[in-house]
Write a protein that holds these residues in place. Structure first.
Motif, PDB file in Angstrom:
ATOM      1  N   LEU A  19      -9.361   1.628   6.760  1.00  0.00           N
ATOM      2  CA  LEU A  19      -8.096   1.002   7.132  1.00  0.00           C
ATOM      3  C   LEU A  19      -8.197  -0.520   7.210  1.00  0.00           C
ATOM      4  O   LEU A  19      -7.181  -1.212   7.092  1.00  0.00           O
ATOM      5  CB  LEU A  19      -7.602   1.555   8.473  1.00  0.00           C
ATOM      6  N   HIS A  20      -9.400  -1.042   7.463  1.00  0.00           N
ATOM      7  CA  HIS A  20      -9.603  -2.492   7.533  1.00  0.00           C
ATOM      8  C   HIS A  20      -8.641  -3.124   8.542  1.00  0.00           C
ATOM      9  O   HIS A  20      -7.704  -3.853   8.189  1.00  0.00           O
ATOM     10  CB  HIS A  20      -9.419  -3.134   6.155  1.00  0.00           C
ATOM     11  N   TRP A  21      -8.876  -2.820   9.807  1.00  0.00           N
ATOM     12  CA  TRP A  21      -7.993  -3.336  10.845  1.00  0.00           C
ATOM     13  C   TRP A  21      -8.014  -4.860  10.928  1.00  0.00           C
ATOM     14  O   TRP A  21      -7.063  -5.476  11.425  1.00  0.00           O
ATOM     15  CB  TRP A  21      -8.369  -2.734  12.190  1.00  0.00           C
ATOM     16  N   ASP A  22      -9.100  -5.480  10.452  1.00  0.00           N
ATOM     17  CA  ASP A  22      -9.117  -6.935  10.427  1.00  0.00           C
ATOM     18  C   ASP A  22      -8.102  -7.493   9.432  1.00  0.00           C
ATOM     19  O   ASP A  22      -7.460  -8.520   9.686  1.00  0.00           O
ATOM     20  CB  ASP A  22     -10.523  -7.420  10.074  1.00  0.00           C
ATOM     21  N   VAL A  23      -7.926  -6.789   8.310  1.00  0.00           N
ATOM     22  CA  VAL A  23      -6.899  -7.205   7.342  1.00  0.00           C
ATOM     23  C   VAL A  23      -5.501  -7.003   7.926  1.00  0.00           C
ATOM     24  O   VAL A  23      -4.604  -7.836   7.746  1.00  0.00           O
ATOM     25  CB  VAL A  23      -7.069  -6.424   6.022  1.00  0.00           C
ATOM     26  N   VAL A  24      -5.315  -5.890   8.638  1.00  0.00           N
ATOM     27  CA  VAL A  24      -4.028  -5.636   9.276  1.00  0.00           C
ATOM     28  C   VAL A  24      -3.698  -6.740  10.277  1.00  0.00           C
ATOM     29  O   VAL A  24      -2.575  -7.267  10.311  1.00  0.00           O
ATOM     30  CB  VAL A  24      -4.032  -4.260   9.966  1.00  0.00           C
TER      31      VAL A  24
ATOM     32  N   MET B 271       9.300  -5.099   2.221  1.00  0.00           N
ATOM     33  CA  MET B 271       8.471  -4.283   1.348  1.00  0.00           C
ATOM     34  C   MET B 271       8.135  -4.999   0.051  1.00  0.00           C
ATOM     35  O   MET B 271       7.032  -4.836  -0.489  1.00  0.00           O
ATOM     36  CB  MET B 271       9.193  -2.957   1.055  1.00  0.00           C
ATOM     37  N   SER B 272       9.044  -5.804  -0.469  1.00  0.00           N
ATOM     38  CA  SER B 272       8.758  -6.563  -1.689  1.00  0.00           C
ATOM     39  C   SER B 272       7.619  -7.547  -1.465  1.00  0.00           C
ATOM     40  O   SER B 272       6.707  -7.668  -2.308  1.00  0.00           O
ATOM     41  CB  SER B 272      10.012  -7.305  -2.149  1.00  0.00           C
ATOM     42  N   ASN B 273       7.641  -8.259  -0.343  1.00  0.00           N
ATOM     43  CA  ASN B 273       6.562  -9.202  -0.051  1.00  0.00           C
ATOM     44  C   ASN B 273       5.244  -8.483   0.188  1.00  0.00           C
ATOM     45  O   ASN B 273       4.180  -8.990  -0.203  1.00  0.00           O
ATOM     46  CB  ASN B 273       6.937 -10.040   1.173  1.00  0.00           C
ATOM     47  N   ILE B 274       5.292  -7.320   0.809  1.00  0.00           N
ATOM     48  CA  ILE B 274       4.074  -6.548   1.011  1.00  0.00           C
ATOM     49  C   ILE B 274       3.468  -6.130  -0.328  1.00  0.00           C
ATOM     50  O   ILE B 274       2.244  -6.215  -0.549  1.00  0.00           O
ATOM     51  CB  ILE B 274       4.367  -5.316   1.892  1.00  0.00           C
ATOM     52  N   GLN B 275       4.308  -5.678  -1.248  1.00  0.00           N
ATOM     53  CA  GLN B 275       3.812  -5.254  -2.553  1.00  0.00           C
ATOM     54  C   GLN B 275       3.216  -6.411  -3.337  1.00  0.00           C
ATOM     55  O   GLN B 275       2.226  -6.237  -4.062  1.00  0.00           O
ATOM     56  CB  GLN B 275       4.948  -4.599  -3.342  1.00  0.00           C
TER      57      GLN B 275
ATOM     58  N   ALA C 141      13.907  -0.762   2.079  1.00  0.00           N
ATOM     59  CA  ALA C 141      12.609  -0.811   1.404  1.00  0.00           C
ATOM     60  C   ALA C 141      12.714  -0.450  -0.071  1.00  0.00           C
ATOM     61  O   ALA C 141      11.849  -0.820  -0.872  1.00  0.00           O
ATOM     62  CB  ALA C 141      11.619   0.127   2.104  1.00  0.00           C
ATOM     63  N   LEU C 142      13.784   0.261  -0.452  1.00  0.00           N
ATOM     64  CA  LEU C 142      13.938   0.657  -1.854  1.00  0.00           C
ATOM     65  C   LEU C 142      14.303  -0.516  -2.754  1.00  0.00           C
ATOM     66  O   LEU C 142      14.109  -0.433  -3.971  1.00  0.00           O
ATOM     67  CB  LEU C 142      15.008   1.747  -1.972  1.00  0.00           C
ATOM     68  N   VAL C 143      14.836  -1.607  -2.189  1.00  0.00           N
ATOM     69  CA  VAL C 143      15.225  -2.740  -3.033  1.00  0.00           C
ATOM     70  C   VAL C 143      14.005  -3.498  -3.538  1.00  0.00           C
ATOM     71  O   VAL C 143      14.158  -4.460  -4.307  1.00  0.00           O
ATOM     72  CB  VAL C 143      16.169  -3.694  -2.269  1.00  0.00           C
TER      73      VAL C 143
ATOM     74  N   PRO D 149      -4.070  -1.063   4.133  1.00  0.00           N
ATOM     75  CA  PRO D 149      -3.832  -1.980   5.264  1.00  0.00           C
ATOM     76  C   PRO D 149      -2.468  -2.667   5.203  1.00  0.00           C
ATOM     77  O   PRO D 149      -1.801  -2.828   6.242  1.00  0.00           O
ATOM     78  CB  PRO D 149      -4.974  -2.996   5.151  1.00  0.00           C
ATOM     79  N   MET D 150      -2.017  -3.045   4.007  1.00  0.00           N
ATOM     80  CA  MET D 150      -0.712  -3.700   3.911  1.00  0.00           C
ATOM     81  C   MET D 150       0.426  -2.720   4.193  1.00  0.00           C
ATOM     82  O   MET D 150       1.450  -3.100   4.785  1.00  0.00           O
ATOM     83  CB  MET D 150      -0.544  -4.318   2.520  1.00  0.00           C
ATOM     84  N   LEU D 151       0.254  -1.464   3.794  1.00  0.00           N
ATOM     85  CA  LEU D 151       1.265  -0.469   4.132  1.00  0.00           C
ATOM     86  C   LEU D 151       1.295  -0.200   5.633  1.00  0.00           C
ATOM     87  O   LEU D 151       2.358   0.099   6.193  1.00  0.00           O
ATOM     88  CB  LEU D 151       1.005   0.829   3.369  1.00  0.00           C
ATOM     89  N   VAL D 152       0.145  -0.301   6.296  1.00  0.00           N
ATOM     90  CA  VAL D 152       0.116  -0.166   7.754  1.00  0.00           C
ATOM     91  C   VAL D 152       0.890  -1.310   8.401  1.00  0.00           C
ATOM     92  O   VAL D 152       1.631  -1.105   9.371  1.00  0.00           O
ATOM     93  CB  VAL D 152      -1.341  -0.120   8.255  1.00  0.00           C
ATOM     94  N   VAL D 153       0.745  -2.522   7.869  1.00  0.00           N
ATOM     95  CA  VAL D 153       1.506  -3.664   8.390  1.00  0.00           C
ATOM     96  C   VAL D 153       3.019  -3.421   8.253  1.00  0.00           C
ATOM     97  O   VAL D 153       3.788  -3.635   9.199  1.00  0.00           O
ATOM     98  CB  VAL D 153       1.095  -4.952   7.651  1.00  0.00           C
ATOM     99  N   ALA D 154       3.428  -2.950   7.072  1.00  0.00           N
ATOM    100  CA  ALA D 154       4.854  -2.667   6.872  1.00  0.00           C
ATOM    101  C   ALA D 154       5.340  -1.564   7.809  1.00  0.00           C
ATOM    102  O   ALA D 154       6.429  -1.661   8.389  1.00  0.00           O
ATOM    103  CB  ALA D 154       5.102  -2.269   5.417  1.00  0.00           C
ATOM    104  N   SER D 155       4.525  -0.528   7.985  1.00  0.00           N
ATOM    105  CA  SER D 155       4.929   0.587   8.849  1.00  0.00           C
ATOM    106  C   SER D 155       5.075   0.142  10.296  1.00  0.00           C
ATOM    107  O   SER D 155       6.014   0.557  10.994  1.00  0.00           O
ATOM    108  CB  SER D 155       3.904   1.718   8.755  1.00  0.00           C
TER     109      SER D 155
END
Length: 326
Positions: A49-54, A239-243, A228-230, A254-260
């Motif tokens: 999960l790399h919590w440091d990245v989160v 979600m666009s910035n996360i992707q 998030a679908l846009v 880890p980035m999906l965990v941030v978004a969630s």
């Protein structure tokens, strides 16, 4: 008769209340808590999960930029959907068959096609019409002529897709609220000389809010997640910035965990006014909504105070009821 049943209450009048033991509930609660702790512990010790990245990206600047776009899209799409949905609901209940059929066609199209398809359609509308022209049909007279790509930017396309799709669902909610009002209310207003439009605005819609508001709060929460679908048309939402970030650093999970985490936080904040609205407009109904967490905490604190012992008065058998004589 059993002697226990025939036994008279204690002379002091005090009753000992023995609560019913629910051993199955406690066992189920213990198992559920144990499973939850095991899952949380497994996720906390998982190195993938790399919590440091989160933690590094949780409060980054691009996250807040995406949150601003997400909140703006949610508010604007709900306002657009509620406005158009109310109009469509009134037209569906109209006695005019043409307006009623056209509004039913609108609901059938936008509710029957997936939201993702609608977002992609509006995002690539320039492939269908390169220019947006407004003029007199079947003539060469044109009042507005604009390039489609300059008008339908990703944000505008996302707003149209979300707003029109929400309008189809909101129209059904508003229509159900209008039909829940007793027809006698409209008849009484018409007997007083009120016009149908004024009756709808002053009499019917205020009473229909009791049915409309609670599910509309749920639609707002759903709209927040549907933004998030846009990301498929790069509308620069959360979600666009996360992707865009995990396409560069390959830290997908880890980035999906941030978004969630951010979506959960926003939904939790929106759940507070939704619960208040449900209790506010649900007063007097057969089933009252469950109290909020804050209300339960306050009630439990007040319940912890000492209460007087409930006493029961034994029936007075020395004074029989006197019969009245005629």
């Amino acid at each position: 008769m059993s002697p226990d049943i025939a036994a008279s209450p204690p002379a002091s009048g005090e009753l000992t209340v023995v609560p019913v033991r629910h051993h199955g509930r406690w066992c189920a609660a213990a198992l559920a808590t144990f499973a939850l702790l095991g899952l949380v512990g497994s996720l906390a010790r998982n190195d993938n999960l790399h919590w440091d990245v989160v933690g590094h990206y949780l409060f980054a600047d691009f996250i807040f930029d995406g949150l601003a776009t997400t909140l703006w899209l949610t508010a604007a799409a709900m306002a657009l959907g509620l406005t158009i949905g109310t109009l469509v609901a009134v037209l569906r209940l109209s006695a005019n068959p043409v307006l009623s059929r056209l509004s039913s066609l609108f609901v059938w199209v936008f509710r029957g096609t997936p939201l993702l398809v609608q977002i992609i359609f509006w995002g690539y509308a320039a492939a269908l019409y390169s220019h947006i022209k407004i003029g007199i049909p079947f003539t060469t007279v044109t009042f507005v002529d604009a390039d489609t790509n300059s008008v339908l930017t990703p944000s505008v396309a996302a707003l149209l897709a979300l707003g029109l799709n929400e309008a189809a669902y909101a129209s059904e909610i508003v229509r159900a609220g209008i039909q829940s009002v007793d027809p006698g209310q409209s008849e009484a207003a018409h007997s007083l000389g009120m016009r149908p439009a004024l009756t709808m605005r002053r009499i019917v819609l205020p009473q229909a809010m009791r049915v409309i508001i609670p599910p509309m709060g749920n639609e707002t929460i759903n709209m927040l997640k549907m933004t998030a679908l846009v990301s498929v048309i790069s509308a620069h939402d959360l979600m666009s910035n996360i992707q865009e970030v995990y396409a560069q650093n390959y830290q997908v999970i880890p980035m999906l965990v941030v978004a969630s985490l951010w979506y959960l936080a926003l939904v939790s904040l929106l759940s507070v006014p939704q619960s208040w609205l449900e209790r506010r407009f649900g007063r007097g109904s057969a089933r009252t909504p469950a109290p909020s967490v804050l209300s339960r905490l306050l009630s439990s604190r007040s319940a912890s105070a000492p209460k007087p012992t409930a006493r029961t008065q034994a029936p007075n058998r020395s004074n029989p009821r006197k019969e009245t004589t005629r």
